[in-house]
Structures are given as C-alpha cells and as structure tokens.
Design an enzyme around this catalytic site. Structure first.
Site, short mmCIF file in Angstrom:
data_model
loop_
_atom_site.label_atom_id
_atom_site.label_comp_id
_atom_site.label_asym_id
_atom_site.label_seq_id
_atom_site.Cartn_x
_atom_site.Cartn_y
_atom_site.Cartn_z
N ASN A 1 0.84 -1.19 0.00
CA ASN A 1 0.00 0.00 0.00
C ASN A 1 0.87 1.24 0.00
O ASN A 1 2.02 1.21 0.44
CB ASN A 1 -0.93 0.00 1.22
CG ASN A 1 -0.24 0.51 2.45
OD1 ASN A 1 -0.28 1.70 2.74
ND2 ASN A 1 0.41 -0.38 3.19
N ASN B 1 4.86 4.82 15.40
CA ASN B 1 5.02 4.30 14.04
C ASN B 1 6.38 4.75 13.49
O ASN B 1 6.52 5.84 12.96
CB ASN B 1 3.86 4.79 13.16
CG ASN B 1 3.96 4.25 11.75
OD1 ASN B 1 5.00 3.75 11.34
ND2 ASN B 1 2.87 4.35 11.01
N CYS C 1 6.56 2.91 8.61
CA CYS C 1 6.06 2.99 7.24
C CYS C 1 7.16 3.42 6.27
O CYS C 1 7.80 4.46 6.47
CB CYS C 1 4.88 3.96 7.17
SG CYS C 1 3.41 3.20 7.86
N CYS D 1 0.37 -42.34 -3.12
CA CYS D 1 0.93 -41.70 -4.32
C CYS D 1 -0.09 -41.64 -5.44
O CYS D 1 -0.76 -42.63 -5.74
CB CYS D 1 2.16 -42.49 -4.77
SG CYS D 1 2.87 -41.86 -6.31
N CYS E 1 1.94 -38.34 -9.81
CA CYS E 1 2.13 -37.09 -10.55
C CYS E 1 3.58 -36.90 -10.95
O CYS E 1 3.88 -36.13 -11.85
CB CYS E 1 1.65 -35.89 -9.73
SG CYS E 1 2.72 -35.48 -8.33
N CYS F 1 19.72 -39.77 -1.45
CA CYS F 1 18.85 -38.81 -0.75
C CYS F 1 19.63 -38.10 0.35
O CYS F 1 20.21 -38.72 1.23
CB CYS F 1 17.63 -39.53 -0.16
SG CYS F 1 16.54 -38.41 0.74
#
Lengths: 458, 425
Positions: free
Chosen positions: B76, B135, B138, B346, B349, B382
C-alpha cells in the site's frame, strides 16, 4: 386424406413441433465455453505432472500440462499453439472427444480429489481463443517443394494429413465426395457438440495454411480412381469414412419411417431450419453406440415425445460412454437394455412399432432371446447398430488394389502405409479406434511418413 | 476450554488478536464493526500532528496473486490517517468507553521533535486509550518527510523518541519497528534502551509488487506513475517470524514484550508467532481480504489447538519455540533423514522425481510398469532436503524418516570435517 383415414392412420410425424426459440436453445452449445476466470481457476488446479498420464491417454499426445500452464499465465495463444501442433483439430476434439475415457480419466487429480482437470474444456477455451484472433495463423508453410499429394476424403484424417503436408511445402489436393469438407464433424457429430458452424471454422483455419485445394463431388471409384491418382500424384493418402450401415436383418426393413441414424443426422446437421425437419412423436432407436445416443437425444430435442433407445445387452457393454448414456437419460431418453428387435410392425407401408424380445446370456456367455416379447410404438425407427467401411472403390478390374484386414478395412503399418507403394491410409477406413482424435493422429503420422518418403525419393 | 486472554505490557484483551494500525482501523465505524465481530483489540490508524492535512492519492494497493490465490502479498501507498485529529480522538474516546474490555492502542507519527511528541501524547492521553504505538515503520510517503521508517532506520532516533514518550506519558509505549534494515536487533535494542514497554513488528516491507506491463509503471499506478509501497500479507510471514524470533532470543532485548505482526492469517500463524515469543498478534491483510468475520476461526482455532495440546493459557506456550531457534552452526551434523514415499497415497504425478532430478540430487527413481508409474527414493542419493515432500500435492504421502545411525549430536564447530578442526589435528 379424409378425416376417417386420418383417424385410422396412427403415424404421427411432423415438423415444427417446437418454437423457433426452443430449437435454438436445444441445439445451442451443449457445454458453454469457460470464461477467462473459470479457465484460469481450473488451469491452476493442474499439478503439472512429470510423465503426465493425460498426455499418454491422448491419442495425439498433446502436451496437456504445458498448454494448461500457459492458460494459467494468460498465454492463451501459446496454449492453442501447443495443442494444434500436436492435433490440428484440437478444437473439435475438445468438443467431441470422450475425454472421460481418455485424458481426463488418466488425470491424477481423480485419485487425489475425485475431480479431474477439465482438460477438454480448457482445450476448447484455448482453441476458441485462437480462432477468434486476427493473428490466428500460428503455422508457417515451408517453401514449395513442387511435390503433389492426393488425399481422398476431407474428414479429420484427410484434413490432418493435408495440413501436415502443406506445412512441409507440398501441394495437396483433397478429393471429397460430399459438397462440404469436414467429414463427420460437418455431417455426423451431434449438432449441439459443434454448435455455431464450428466444423466450417476449423476447416477454414486448416486450409488457411495454403497449398491445399479441395475438390468436392469427387468420389473414389466414381469420378476418380486410385490408379489414376497414383499416376498423377507423388503420393496418395486415403482417408475415407464408413459408408456402409449395418442392417437389422429383419423383414420389412424398407418400411417408411425406418431409417439409418447417420442419414437422419446428416439431414439434421445440414438443415437450414430445424423447424422444417419432420420427426416422429414416438421414436425408437436401435443400437448402443454414440450414434444411437446422438440420434436419440437429437430427435428428443427436435420435439419427439417418446424416445426409446433399445440395446441388446447391458449398460456396461454399450460402446457409448457412461457419460453419454447419462446425458441421454437426463435428456428424457428411455434406455432399455437386454432386448433385441424381432419384427417391424407396419401400417399402410409405414412403420408403426417394433416388437422386441428380451435377451440374456446363456451358460456360455452367448446372447440369446428369452422368448418373452413386447412392442414399442414407433413413428420412426432409427438403425444405429454400426457402420462399415465399403472397400469396393478400391477394387479395379475385379481385384483389390491393396491389402485389406480381416475386418475389411485397409491394412496399414505403423506409418499408415498400405500394401500399395506410394499409398498411405488412415482414419475410419483403417483399423483403430473410431474417434476423431484417432483419425487426426493417423493423418498426422501419415503426413510425417509421406514427407520423409518424398525427401528420400529425391 | 483454553483461556486466550492476552496480557502484554500492562494491556489486556479478551484474545490476542488485534487489528493492526492500518486502513481497517481508520475510524469508529470500522473499529466498532471489528470489536462487534470479536476482535480482541485494535491499534488505531496512525495519527499525525494537528495542522496541515494529510492527503491520500487514488489507487493505493497493489497485490501479488499466486497460483490462483489472490493477495498472497499486498502493498500500500496510503499515508497515515487523513482525518482531522480531534475527530479521531473523539471517536477513540467513545470506542474505549463503549468497549472497555478491548485493547485500544493509538498509533502515532509526528515529526522527530520533542515538542511534537509531547503535544500529541497529551491529547491522546485524554481518550482513555490503553497505550500508544510509535510508528517508526512505514517505508512509503511519510518516510520522505523524515518520519516513519526514516526514524526507524536510525537506532539513535528510536531511542531518543522513545525516551521522550516515556517522559511525557504514563501510557504503555509500543515501538513499531521497520523491517527495512539489515539487522532488526539494532532498532529493537534502541527501543529497549529508550525504555519501550513493548515492540511491535514488523511494519511493512519496502516493495514494488508488480509492473503494469501495458503502462510500464509499478503497481499501484497513479496516473501512469508508481511509487514504492509497504508490503504485507501472507508472503511476509517468514520474514516477520524470523525478526520476532531474533528479538525474543536476544539477551540484550531483555525479553521485551512483542506484538507480532506480519502476514498472520490463521490461528496457526498466530500460534507460531506466540511460540516464538509474541505477546499479542496484529492482523491486517487477512481482514482486508475477507472482512472481520475471520476472527471467529482465529479465536476458535487457537483455543481448540490449545485444548488439544493441553495449554491452558497463552503463557503456557509463549516463547516455547525460542530455545529451539538457533544458528546454523548449532545444528546436528549427524542428523540423517531420508524421504519415504507412501505408495498407497501416491497419485503418480511424478513431481517428486522431476524436482529432485532437475534441481536436486537425482534421488527419486521413476519407473514404469505398464501404465503404472512408480516413484521410489534412492536412499544412497537422498540428502534429506525435504524438497520432494514439499512439492508433493498429497499431504503425508512423502515423509522424512530418521535414519538411526547411532551417531552423537555433532555441531559444525566440532565436526572433524571442519577445516578449523583439521588444522588442529
């Protein structure tokens, strides 16, 4: 006809049973296209599998994960290019493929969530998008080679082969018996699956590559012969369809109102005004394939009140997919299993009903009648028990020019090459699955083989 | 049922979920809707000094969408409140009076001058609010005027302003920190030494969320031009967690209470912040995405999870993960895990294979048995990196199993493979 005679004549066949608005609705797109938002949402569900089972289940091996990924990033033109590079008729296949038995059945999302990716609808989204663009041409034709190829039949096999060859710079002439190109897409597929003159749009897209000429009204064995084509051209591809329709084998099959389903569908597909196409109040369809389903649903949607599809075996044996059967039923078609036609009942030369006998399997698994019969009133009876390839045009001087299979189709090797040098074949005139997507693949493979052969010859 | 009452720096609230100082807390109307919905507290959108108005531009937010999910990150360019100071103060007073059980903190940002802070604190104190939040965070707009992160990036300023505030008010002082620094500990320690009662972090991260490729300008585009803005939302959570953890484990920060902020969207996020030391948590983007009703799951989910774990109060698990947050050199070099693929779960995929094959250690074998695809881990290859487990779309299909190698806990400084140790030997 006098009032008395009219009262006696039970036949009720009439045109214009519905309002114009109802016809328009009944024959509009059966599955409305996805909009961008739904397409992107659906595309984002795709897991982008490695060694994706959907690609393998597609007879034309479209790289489905890749085109879906492209949809998800708004690269829709790229998605269409991926599709059409593997399957030049990806647009019609997205509409007519039994995806629930092909790519979508293989989708791993079935196991994971019970809901496959809507591959067919995404494919349609991409190809529709491309066709709507001004810069739709994504292929380029190589410099002209001077080679000429004759193709018989402008159906999916012929058009696919033609496009593949035209891209390579060859000149293609397609000989088509009918007045329009497109084959079953133009004449046979249920109207609501290819609404909006889609077959014509797709054909136009294919021809836009250049180098393809279509000669209509040219039937093999009549205006043209295979021998002559072989003399005049560097190669020939045969892509004819199935002209023969199986008969019921009953007496009185020539009664008025007894018709081949494919003939009526052709009339329906070519009708300029569906309100002028007469349809019976009572319709009986005999058969268990997609043609049987298509005629049943389309006559229902034309305004037939009672449509009964009768098949001699059970639901599981029907070649129409489960999805299609269900669709027929939700359209109000009654499907009756385990019954075979015994007798066509007529009145003054017109069919008024069909007598059926219940069937069952005997101890050896052979189909037999039970002896128990019933009849269904019918103003129209449609035969949809299979079509056959008619090989007579391939006979010259009383002998077959090329080798046929036991089932009477043209024998080919894995490249689509026939026993006759310089002649390839594919689609319904050869063996394999009788699907648009299979024909497109045949044409594609033959084009690659023909191109290779022509280069080697040089 | 667990008690999720929250106490932090002398401020109590019925639950730890506060709305952060941001657009949702700009005025009474929104704040009342929030407390009615069940929010435990709010930090009122930053008030500035009385005088020349603050004016905002049109087009204020930009977002990152990912994989079909909207607002994975939001930025923003809105400034502090653009409503008159006295209007805000009246509304704050009314809300606190009508909702005495809720935490009401007022965020402040005035020029870096003692008088300015003295003046505003005096005004704010009259509202009866529970505390103030400075603050210093910002990164956009106000920082160009020497406020916000322009202060938060200079520890000396933080300390100075905090001291002023402590001098002029008895209200608890929360110091809101900017993440736009290299080491969060410097501003945090400055706040501590200035006497802050708590720190709030993180404020938004300086960002350009995207470039509008038609306009060739950063989003959000304001008449063909874009400015950098403050980034928040789920995407910033990992950065915020890390900074909260840094402060929580730093001895020099002296266990200063922390109001955790940064991408908190679910009760689980909140539980994570609290377990890394946060007292209360502040939410903004999730509410800006779905509205205030999300509070129902935030409180309910947190409470149910606490019941399941046997935690009766937030203090029971607050900071419980802090001792386990260490540096890399404290990790066990002998810890050995291997991926295990549950073949029954499984769905074939193949993502485990391709991500390992293309981008990691070639430790997942792909085999075909007819139509069946089979993916198995090659244990020798692995390295236990987790990548396949993370890529797998099926929960718990791939798990990491510990290999019992019988070796003791061994850190890198003690590892014989460490060059430093080799020299010694």
């Amino acid at each position: 006809m006098s009032k008395a005679a009219e009262a006696e004549n039970p036949v009720d066949i009439a045109a214009g049973r519905l309002s114009a608005a109802q016809y328009a609705e009944n024959f509009s797109d059966v599955a409305p296209p996805l909009d961008r938002n739904s397409a992107v949402t659906e595309a984002n569900r795709c897991l982008f599998c490695f060694d994706a089972p959907c690609i393998e289940a597609c007879l034309t091996s479209i790289d489905i994960p890749v085109f879906i990924k492209k949809i998800s990033t708004d690269n829709v033109k790229g998605a269409a290019t991926t599709i059409l590079s593997a399957n030049i008729m990806g647009g019609s296949c997205s509409r007519v493929c039994p995806v629930e038995e092909l790519c979508e059945e293989a989708c791993v999302r079935n196991t994971q969530s019970g809901q496959p990716i809507k591959i067919g609808q995404l494919q349609r989204y991409a190809t529709d998008h491309l066709y709507s663009r001004k810069d739709a041409q994504v292929f380029t034709r190589k410099p002209a080679t001077g080679k000429k190829i004759a193709i018989v039949g402008a159906g999916p096999a012929g058009l696919s082969c033609a496009h593949g060859l035209a891209r390579e710079g060859h000149n293609v002439t397609i000989f088509e018996a009918r007045p329009k190109a497109g084959g079953l897409n133009e004449y046979g597929i249920a109207a609501y699956k290819v609404a909006g003159n889609f077959a014509q749009r797709e054909t136009d897209f294919i021809l836009a590559i250049g180098g393809i000429e279509i000669k209509n009204g040219q039937a093999l064995g009549q205006q043209i012969t295979l021998s002559q084509l072989r003399k005049d051209y560097d190669a020939v591809f045969l892509g004819m369809g199935m002209k023969g329709v199986n008969a019921l084998g009953l007496e009185a099959e020539n009664l008025q109102g007894v018709e081949n389903a494919v003939d009526y569908i052709e009339k329906l597909r070519q009708a300029k005004d569906l309100g002028k196409l007469p349809v019976g109040r009572h319709v009986v369809v005999i058969g268990g394939g997609n043609t049987a389903i298509d005629i049943a649903i389309q006559t229902k949607r034309l305004g037939a009140e009672y449509v009964t599809l009768v098949y001699r075996r059970g639901a599981g044996e029907m070649s129409a997919t489960h999805h299609e059967q269900e669709f027929a039923q939700t359209n109000g078609v009654t499907i009756k299993h385990w019954a075979q036609p015994k007798k066509l009942i007529g009145f003054q030369g017109h069919v008024t009903g069909v007598e059926f006998e219940y069937t069952q399997l005997d101890a050896n698994g052979k189909l037999m009648g039970t002896g128990d019969t019933f009849s269904i009133p019918a103003d129209m009876v449609f035969k949809a028990i299979g079509q056959t390839f008619v090989a007579t045009p391939l006979k010259e001087q009383g002998r077959d020019l090329l080798q046929l299979t036991k089932k009477g189709r043209i024998a080919v090797n894995e490249d689509g090459q026939t026993s006759l040098p310089g002649v390839w074949a594919g689609g319904d005139c050869t063996e394999g699955q009788d699907l648009t997507v299979a024909a497109v693949e045949d044409g594609k493979i033959a084009a690659i083989a023909i191109n290779r052969a022509l280069k080697e010859k040089k | 049922m667990a008690d999720i009452t929250c106490k932090i720096a002398g401020v109590t609230s019925p639950n730890p979920f506060w709305l952060a100082s941001a657009p949702p807390t700009d005025k009474e109307y929104n704040v009342v809707r929030a407390v009615e919905a069940g929010w435990g507290g709010v930090v009122w959108k930053t008030l500035g000094e009385e005088g020349p108005p603050v004016v905002n531009v049109s087009s204020r937010y930009g977002a990152i969408n990912y994989g079909g999910n909207k607002m994975a990150g939001l930025n923003n360019i809105e400034l502090i409140t653009d409503r008159p100071l006295d209007v805000n103060l009246k509304e704050i007073e009314r809300v606190k009076k009508n909702w005495p059980d809720r935490a009401l903190i007022v965020s402040l940002m005035v020029p870096c001058e003692e008088q300015s802070w003295q003046k505003i604190l005096k005004r704010v104190e009259t509202t009866g609010c529970d505390g103030v939040e400075l603050n210093f965070g910002c990164p956009h707009g106000m920082s160009e005027r020497g406020m916000g992160s322009a202060v938060g990036q200079v520890p000396e300023y933080i300390k100075q302003v905090t001291e002023w505030c402590k001098k002029y008010t008895k209200m608890p002082v929360f110091v809101k920190l900017t993440p736009n620094i290299t080491n969060i500990l410097h501003p945090a320690r400055a706040a501590v030494s200035g006497g802050a009662d708590a720190v709030s972090l993180i404020n938004t991260i300086n960002s350009i969320t995207s470039v509008n490729l038609d306009l060739m300008a950063p989003e959000p585009v304001v008449n063909g031009i874009g400015a950098h803005g403050g980034y928040c939302g789920p995407a910033v959570k990992p950065i915020a967690l890390c900074m909260v953890g840094e402060i929580a484990r730093d001895p020099d920060c002296k266990k200063i209470p922390i109001s955790g902020i940064g991408g908190i969207s679910t009760w689980r996020d909140a539980a994570e912040f609290i377990s890394l030391g946060a007292g209360s948590v502040q939410v903004c983007t999730a509410a800006m995405h779905y509205g205030f009703k999300i509070i129902d799951d935030l409180t309910d989910g947190l409470s149910n999870w606490m019941d399941e774990k046997g935690y009766q109060t937030l203090d029971d698990f607050r900071g419980k993960a802090v001792p386990n947050y260490k540096n890399w050199q404290d990790l066990d070099m002998n810890y050995d895990i291997k991926a295990v693929i549950d073949q029954d779960k499984c769905i074939q995929c193949g993502l485990c294979h391709i991500v390992c094959e293309d981008t990691s250690h070639q430790a997942v074998k792909a085999e075909r048995l007819g139509d069946t695809r089979r993916y198995t881990v090659i244990d020798e290859e692995c390295v236990g990196c987790n990548l396949c487990m993370l890529a797998c779309p099926v929960d718990t299909c791939i798990t990491m199993k510990r290999v019992d190698n019988g070796k003791p806990y061994l850190t890198w400084p003690n590892d014989p493979r460490n060059a430093a140790n080799m020299k010694k030997a």
